[in-house]
Design a protein around this motif. Structure first.
Motif, PDB file in Angstrom:
ATOM      1  N   ASN A  11       0.982  -3.374 -11.995  1.00 31.26           N
ATOM      2  CA  ASN A  11       0.491  -2.026 -11.726  1.00 31.26           C
ATOM      3  C   ASN A  11       1.087  -1.058 -12.721  1.00 31.26           C
ATOM      4  O   ASN A  11       2.281  -1.095 -12.989  1.00 31.26           O
ATOM      5  CB  ASN A  11       0.876  -1.566 -10.309  1.00 31.26           C
TER       6      ASN A  11
ATOM      7  N   GLN B  91      -2.620  -1.921   0.106  1.00 35.11           N
ATOM      8  CA  GLN B  91      -3.462  -2.813   0.911  1.00 35.11           C
ATOM      9  C   GLN B  91      -4.888  -2.811   0.365  1.00 35.11           C
ATOM     10  O   GLN B  91      -5.516  -3.861   0.250  1.00 35.11           O
ATOM     11  CB  GLN B  91      -3.457  -2.346   2.369  1.00 35.11           C
TER      12      GLN B  91
ATOM     13  N   ASP C  29      -5.121  -4.870  -2.843  1.00 36.37           N
ATOM     14  CA  ASP C  29      -5.148  -6.303  -2.518  1.00 36.37           C
ATOM     15  C   ASP C  29      -6.537  -6.737  -2.072  1.00 36.37           C
ATOM     16  O   ASP C  29      -7.023  -7.797  -2.442  1.00 36.37           O
ATOM     17  CB  ASP C  29      -4.124  -6.634  -1.430  1.00 36.37           C
TER      18      ASP C  29
ATOM     19  N   GLU D 254      -8.981  -6.982  -5.032  1.00 34.45           N
ATOM     20  CA  GLU D 254      -8.734  -8.140  -5.884  1.00 34.45           C
ATOM     21  C   GLU D 254      -9.174  -9.446  -5.236  1.00 34.45           C
ATOM     22  O   GLU D 254      -9.380 -10.435  -5.918  1.00 34.45           O
ATOM     23  CB  GLU D 254      -7.256  -8.218  -6.250  1.00 34.45           C
ATOM     24  N   ASP D 255      -9.329  -9.463  -3.919  1.00 35.94           N
ATOM     25  CA  ASP D 255      -9.719 -10.669  -3.183  1.00 35.94           C
ATOM     26  C   ASP D 255     -11.242 -10.751  -3.114  1.00 35.94           C
ATOM     27  O   ASP D 255     -11.892  -9.937  -2.457  1.00 35.94           O
ATOM     28  CB  ASP D 255      -9.116 -10.627  -1.777  1.00 35.94           C
TER      29      ASP D 255
END
Length: 174
Positions: free
Chosen positions: A3, A13, A16, A19-20
């Motif tokens: 980052n 959060q 994340d 990115e998923d």
């Protein structure tokens, strides 16, 4: 993931989730809506996430470029090896042979043979030519509309047979 900004709490959060690949877009939208900050703080959080993802995209692109270059090197080596082997086969007069592992054969390529036109198209009989439909010169039309078009309420430029759509807008983060 490196980052470039410090992200905390709900924004971490959210990053994340972004990115998923398996996280549903509706879940991301619900999370975005649940982030409770003033618009300026929320915008800063969004910008941090955007910049972090852009950095990832740049890294992926560099790796893609590296792998593309490596692929090209391998393709060139394969081509060179095949040419060298073919040259050796021709020099020894062996156009076809088999080993325990492979079969080798110099043969004609499949598909249509290359056609080369040796004269101007006008000198080829009419029955072998294809008629082309007229095409529009978009650049000249844009110039005409910029000079002579009537501006619509929505920012479009109009004439009786065409128009330029209004200029689009998009968010810029600097």
């Amino acid at each position: 993931m490196a980052n470039i900004y410090e992200l905390t709490g709900q924004f971490l959060q959210l990053l994340d989730m972004l990115e998923d690949e398996e996280v549903d877009e509706q879940v991301i939208m619900d999370t975005l809506e649940s982030v409770e900050y003033e618009i300026e703080d929320k915008a800063d959080g969004y910008a941090k996430i955007i910049k972090a993802l852009e950095a990832d995209v740049d890294g992926i692109q560099k790796e893609n470029d590296r792998l593309t270059s490596r692929k090209k090197t391998y393709e060139n080596r394969i081509k060179w090896l095949k040419q060298n082997l073919e040259m050796c086969m021709r020099a020894t007069g062996k156009k076809k042979f088999t080993t325990d592992l492979f079969s080798f054969n110099i043969q004609k390529n499949g598909g249509k043979r290359k056609l080369t036109i040796d004269v101007d198209v006008e000198n080829i009989p009419e029955e072998y030519r294809i008629k082309q439909q007229d095409a529009v010169n978009g650049d000249k039309l844009r110039e005409y509309l910029k000079e002579n078009g009537l501006e619509g309420q929505d920012g479009s430029l109009n004439c009786e047979w065409c128009h330029l759509e209004p200029q689009g807008e998009s968010l810029r983060i600097r």
